[in-house]
Design an enzyme around this catalytic site. Structure first.
Site, PDB file in Angstrom:
ATOM      1  CG  ASP A  47       0.212  -1.645   7.423  1.00 23.58           C
ATOM      2  OD1 ASP A  47       1.099  -2.494   7.629  1.00 23.58           O
ATOM      3  OD2 ASP A  47       0.371  -0.430   7.633  1.00 23.58           O
TER       4      ASP A  47
ATOM      5  CG  HIS B 220      -0.292   0.063   2.537  1.00 24.68           C
ATOM      6  ND1 HIS B 220       0.502  -0.943   3.033  1.00 24.68           N
ATOM      7  CD2 HIS B 220      -0.305   1.034   3.500  1.00 24.68           C
ATOM      8  CE1 HIS B 220       0.948  -0.612   4.232  1.00 24.68           C
ATOM      9  NE2 HIS B 220       0.474   0.580   4.531  1.00 24.68           N
TER      10      HIS B 220
ATOM     11  CG  HIS C 157      -0.097   4.247   4.909  1.00 29.62           C
ATOM     12  ND1 HIS C 157      -0.914   3.481   5.712  1.00 29.62           N
ATOM     13  CD2 HIS C 157      -0.884   5.282   4.468  1.00 29.62           C
ATOM     14  CE1 HIS C 157      -2.127   4.021   5.763  1.00 29.62           C
ATOM     15  NE2 HIS C 157      -2.130   5.102   5.016  1.00 29.62           N
TER      16      HIS C 157
ATOM     17  CG  HIS D 251      -4.408  -0.394   5.844  1.00 34.81           C
ATOM     18  ND1 HIS D 251      -4.426  -0.440   7.223  1.00 34.81           N
ATOM     19  CD2 HIS D 251      -3.370   0.416   5.497  1.00 34.81           C
ATOM     20  CE1 HIS D 251      -3.438   0.310   7.693  1.00 34.81           C
ATOM     21  NE2 HIS D 251      -2.789   0.852   6.678  1.00 34.81           N
TER      22      HIS D 251
ATOM     23  CG  HIS E 272       3.716  -3.201  10.508  1.00 30.90           C
ATOM     24  ND1 HIS E 272       2.684  -2.595  11.171  1.00 30.90           N
ATOM     25  CD2 HIS E 272       4.071  -2.353   9.512  1.00 30.90           C
ATOM     26  CE1 HIS E 272       2.412  -1.434  10.610  1.00 30.90           C
ATOM     27  NE2 HIS E 272       3.240  -1.260   9.601  1.00 30.90           N
TER      28      HIS E 272
ATOM     29  CG  ASP F 213       4.779   2.753   7.663  1.00 31.33           C
ATOM     30  OD1 ASP F 213       3.934   3.298   6.935  1.00 31.33           O
ATOM     31  OD2 ASP F 213       4.519   1.812   8.431  1.00 31.33           O
ATOM     32  CG  HIS F 214       4.370  -0.258   4.524  1.00 30.97           C
ATOM     33  ND1 HIS F 214       4.372  -1.605   4.803  1.00 30.97           N
ATOM     34  CD2 HIS F 214       3.790   0.349   5.597  1.00 30.97           C
ATOM     35  CE1 HIS F 214       3.810  -1.817   5.983  1.00 30.97           C
ATOM     36  NE2 HIS F 214       3.446  -0.647   6.480  1.00 30.97           N
TER      37      HIS F 214
END
Length: 309
Positions: A214, A63, A65, A147, A272, A67-68
């Protein structure tokens, strides 16, 4: 070094810690590399883990976001610096295309570094040529998750094969090159008659690795994890914070364990983790109350895919 293993590059959730980098996981599969979610700092984590950026053959984003995904430009540029000349397929949920465009714009010569492969439905991921995308011979599949933004899990699925049965081969007088021809052609004519492959072999199920990042608890997570030999799954919260998991779109460690058990996964690797847990031993214990084979990943760990059943 196993031919099939998970190299853990980062295990934190949104906020990194002194010991946990942002998300990042490299699956080594028969000489090929699938990099899932290169979070910020992934290029350096790969250096510390002893894996080169040129060993990455496919990149998959679960996805959009940060942090990914924020480590993606650095990984792509490092591949070019290391001399890799073949652009890598870059897989991502189709609604994330605008952000992916910005990320590629942050990497010099992005057009020569990655081949976008947006995913808009469950099933085998299609590569740049329109054919199912393979990593080391196994097919990459996507499954939609639940998510706060469009997200998907990934399954790497090996084709089923055949296991030759020595006793049956001997009874039909087959050995050496004849066995290879029978495996290749499916049928072999011998002085004593015709032998078909299914008569002297049995089905060997292909191995499966699943990555569930997530997500809330959902049917997509169960389908993604079904029958996995190794399931990499988020475990952002402990039981005490279960009330935060649902609105933030995450799983608890216990839910990850339950997912592995209900889906029939063999080995569960937790990742995570929220930065509120400097010690994840309690999360590991909660997952182990649901499933027997559980590993709480730490940065730079290597976890082997279990041997065939």
């Amino acid at each position: 070094m196993p031919d099939r293993e998970l190299v853990v590059l980062g295990t934190s959730s949104a906020v990194p810690t002194r010991t946990r980098n942002h998300s990042g996981h490299l699956l080594r599969w028969d000489g090929a590399g699938l990099l899932v979610d290169p979070g910020e700092g992934t290029q350096r984590q790969m250096l510390l883990a002893g894996v080169s950026a040129s060993s990455v053959d496919v990149v998959a984003l679960t996805h959009e976001h940060g942090d990914h995904v924020l480590g993606l430009p650095g990984v792509l540029q490092r591949r070019a610096t290391d001399g890799a000349t073949t652009p890598v397929p870059l897989v991502f949920p189709a609604p994330a295309a605008p952000l992916v465009g910005h990320l590629l714009g942050a990497a010099a010569h992005a057009g020569a570094l990655a081949l976008p492969c947006p995913v808009d439905e469950d099933g085998p991921v299609r590569g740049p040529d329109g054919e199912p995308l393979r990593v080391g011979g196994a097919v990459l599949h996507a499954v939609a998750l639940d998510h706060r933004v469009p997200a998907c899990a990934y399954r790497l699925v090996e084709d089923d094969g055949r296991r030759m049965l020595p006793g049956r081969l001997a009874a039909r007088g087959l050995a050496g090159p004849e066995v290879g021809r029978l495996r290749r052609d499916g049928v072999l004519t011998t002085p004593s008659g015709t032998v078909r492959l299914e008569e002297v072999s049995e089905r060997r199920p292909g191995q499966v690795v699943a990555v569930v990042q997530d997500t809330r608890w959902c049917d997509g997570a169960r389908r993604a994890a079904a029958g996995a030999d190794l399931l990499l799954c988020e475990a952002t919260f402990a039981d005490a914070e279960e009330g935060l998991a649902e609105p933030y779109g995450h799983l608890t460690a216990r839910q990850a364990g339950r997912l592995a058990r209900e889906a029939g996964a063999r080995r569960l690797v937790l990742t995570h983790f929220s930065s509120r847990y400097p010690d994840v031993a309690p999360l590991l214990a909660q997952a182990r109350e649901e499933h027997d084979d559980v590993v709480a990943a730490a940065d730079l760990d290597r976890v082997a895919v279990p041997a065939r059943r």
